[in-house]
Design a protein around this motif. Sequence first.
Motif, PDB file in Angstrom:
ATOM      1  N   GLY A 180       0.553  -1.182  -0.100  1.00 38.39           N
ATOM      2  CA  GLY A 180      -0.069   0.046   0.103  1.00 38.39           C
ATOM      3  C   GLY A 180       0.848   1.275   0.061  1.00 38.39           C
ATOM      4  N   ARG A 181       1.931   1.223   0.351  1.00 39.56           N
ATOM      5  CA  ARG A 181       2.962   2.283   0.335  1.00 39.56           C
ATOM      6  C   ARG A 181       4.391   2.150  -0.158  1.00 39.56           C
ATOM      7  N   THR A 182       5.245   2.950  -0.596  1.00 35.38           N
ATOM      8  CA  THR A 182       6.372   2.561  -0.736  1.00 35.38           C
ATOM      9  C   THR A 182       7.215   2.180   0.586  1.00 35.38           C
ATOM     10  N   PHE A 183       7.494   0.955   0.640  1.00 31.81           N
ATOM     11  CA  PHE A 183       8.122   0.244   1.868  1.00 31.81           C
ATOM     12  C   PHE A 183       9.409   0.792   2.439  1.00 31.81           C
ATOM     13  N   SER A 184      10.114   1.443   1.497  1.00 33.14           N
ATOM     14  CA  SER A 184      11.482   1.665   1.790  1.00 33.14           C
ATOM     15  C   SER A 184      11.354   2.998   2.486  1.00 33.14           C
ATOM     16  N   SER A 185      10.029   3.858   2.720  1.00 37.73           N
ATOM     17  CA  SER A 185      10.093   4.890   3.228  1.00 37.73           C
ATOM     18  C   SER A 185       9.379   4.853   4.531  1.00 37.73           C
ATOM     19  N   ALA A 232      12.772  -2.200  16.368  1.00 34.43           N
ATOM     20  CA  ALA A 232      12.076  -1.454  15.233  1.00 34.43           C
ATOM     21  C   ALA A 232      13.473  -1.454  14.309  1.00 34.43           C
ATOM     22  N   ILE A 233      13.226  -1.091  13.164  1.00 32.51           N
ATOM     23  CA  ILE A 233      14.110  -0.943  12.121  1.00 32.51           C
ATOM     24  C   ILE A 233      13.704   0.345  11.427  1.00 32.51           C
ATOM     25  N   TRP A 234      14.502   1.196  11.281  1.00 30.70           N
ATOM     26  CA  TRP A 234      14.494   2.554  10.512  1.00 30.70           C
ATOM     27  C   TRP A 234      14.566   2.571   8.946  1.00 30.70           C
ATOM     28  N   ARG A 235      14.422   3.387   8.297  1.00 36.66           N
ATOM     29  CA  ARG A 235      14.366   3.280   6.876  1.00 36.66           C
ATOM     30  C   ARG A 235      15.841   3.331   6.554  1.00 36.66           C
ATOM     31  N   GLY A 236      16.784   3.773   7.134  1.00 37.57           N
ATOM     32  CA  GLY A 236      18.335   3.415   7.095  1.00 37.57           C
ATOM     33  C   GLY A 236      18.922   2.235   7.571  1.00 37.57           C
ATOM     34  N   SER A 237      17.996   1.360   8.014  1.00 38.11           N
ATOM     35  CA  SER A 237      18.103  -0.004   8.583  1.00 38.11           C
ATOM     36  C   SER A 237      18.969   0.140   9.871  1.00 38.11           C
ATOM     37  N   MET A 238      18.741   1.276  10.607  1.00 38.04           N
ATOM     38  CA  MET A 238      19.168   1.227  11.943  1.00 38.04           C
ATOM     39  C   MET A 238      18.397   0.400  12.853  1.00 38.04           C
ATOM     40  N   PRO A 239      18.494  -0.389  13.729  1.00 38.18           N
ATOM     41  CA  PRO A 239      17.907  -1.188  14.369  1.00 38.18           C
ATOM     42  C   PRO A 239      17.706  -0.627  15.867  1.00 38.18           C
ATOM     43  N   TYR A 240      16.679  -0.923  16.580  1.00 35.93           N
ATOM     44  CA  TYR A 240      16.336  -0.844  17.772  1.00 35.93           C
ATOM     45  C   TYR A 240      16.017  -2.148  18.476  1.00 35.93           C
ATOM     46  N   ILE A 275      16.293  -8.037  14.114  1.00 34.16           N
ATOM     47  CA  ILE A 275      15.279  -7.454  13.042  1.00 34.16           C
ATOM     48  C   ILE A 275      16.037  -6.947  11.744  1.00 34.16           C
ATOM     49  N   SER A 276      15.361  -7.345  10.619  1.00 35.63           N
ATOM     50  CA  SER A 276      15.903  -6.821   9.149  1.00 35.63           C
ATOM     51  C   SER A 276      14.830  -6.535   8.441  1.00 35.63           C
ATOM     52  N   ARG A 277      15.187  -6.022   7.215  1.00 34.05           N
ATOM     53  CA  ARG A 277      14.154  -5.732   6.244  1.00 34.05           C
ATOM     54  C   ARG A 277      14.646  -5.951   4.688  1.00 34.05           C
ATOM     55  N   ASP A 278      13.797  -6.521   3.882  1.00 39.27           N
ATOM     56  CA  ASP A 278      14.119  -6.572   2.511  1.00 39.27           C
ATOM     57  C   ASP A 278      12.970  -5.590   1.793  1.00 39.27           C
ATOM     58  N   ASN A 279      13.737  -4.478   1.200  1.00 37.42           N
ATOM     59  CA  ASN A 279      12.734  -3.829   0.705  1.00 37.42           C
ATOM     60  C   ASN A 279      12.238  -4.109  -0.492  1.00 37.42           C
ATOM     61  N   ALA A 280      13.088  -4.914  -1.384  1.00 36.29           N
ATOM     62  CA  ALA A 280      12.621  -5.501  -2.616  1.00 36.29           C
ATOM     63  C   ALA A 280      11.461  -6.354  -2.475  1.00 36.29           C
ATOM     64  N   LYS A 281      11.327  -7.029  -1.368  1.00 32.75           N
ATOM     65  CA  LYS A 281      10.355  -7.751  -0.846  1.00 32.75           C
ATOM     66  C   LYS A 281       9.095  -7.114  -0.215  1.00 32.75           C
ATOM     67  N   ASN A 282       9.153  -5.962   0.192  1.00 33.04           N
ATOM     68  CA  ASN A 282       8.216  -5.154   1.023  1.00 33.04           C
ATOM     69  C   ASN A 282       8.126  -5.918   2.460  1.00 33.04           C
ATOM     70  N   THR A 283       8.977  -6.613   2.815  1.00 33.28           N
ATOM     71  CA  THR A 283       8.813  -7.550   4.119  1.00 33.28           C
ATOM     72  C   THR A 283       9.923  -7.257   5.233  1.00 33.28           C
ATOM     73  N   VAL A 284       9.589  -7.296   6.423  1.00 32.86           N
ATOM     74  CA  VAL A 284      10.536  -7.111   7.519  1.00 32.86           C
ATOM     75  C   VAL A 284      10.317  -8.244   8.438  1.00 32.86           C
ATOM     76  N   TYR A 285      11.373  -8.708   8.962  1.00 26.75           N
ATOM     77  CA  TYR A 285      11.794  -9.909   9.685  1.00 26.75           C
ATOM     78  C   TYR A 285      11.911  -9.942  11.176  1.00 26.75           C
ATOM     79  N   LEU A 286      11.656 -10.824  12.004  1.00 25.97           N
ATOM     80  CA  LEU A 286      12.245 -10.697  13.370  1.00 25.97           C
ATOM     81  C   LEU A 286      12.821 -12.300  13.347  1.00 25.97           C
TER      82      LEU A 286
END
Length: 123
Positions: free
Chosen positions: A26-31, A50-58, A69-80
């Motif tokens: 529904g929205r550009t995931f990388s943003s 949490a993971i921010w747009r620049g891939s900074m994890p908390y 925590i990680s994210r794959d912007n190409a797949k619009n998916t975040v993992y834990l």
Amino acid sequence: QVQLVESGGGLVQAGGSLRLSCAASGRTFSSVNMGWFRQAPGKEREFVAAIWRGSMPYYADSVKDRFTISRDNAKNTVYLQMNSLEPEDTAVYYCAADLQLGAPRNQYDYDYWGQGTQVTVSS
């Protein structure tokens, strides 16, 4: 509008691992900034990671060094990735999206939520 769908929960023995996924649409995931929260029976919902747009994890102190925590912007998916699970990790885990650049640990700064996935860790 952002739609979030979690998957990957289940029953695992203490010391085991699980990987949760959260697919967004529904929205550009990388943003979008993404977070994971959890709620155990009789307890308030709490921040996990949490993971921010620049891939900074908390991370919450209770999961640091065990969860990743990680994210794959190409797949619009975040993992834990959850390792060394403990019975205290038993909860419903929720994925959330923050479009406003709020505080990563503040659940009230998140705009959209998934339906949750159950994680149960047996002793």
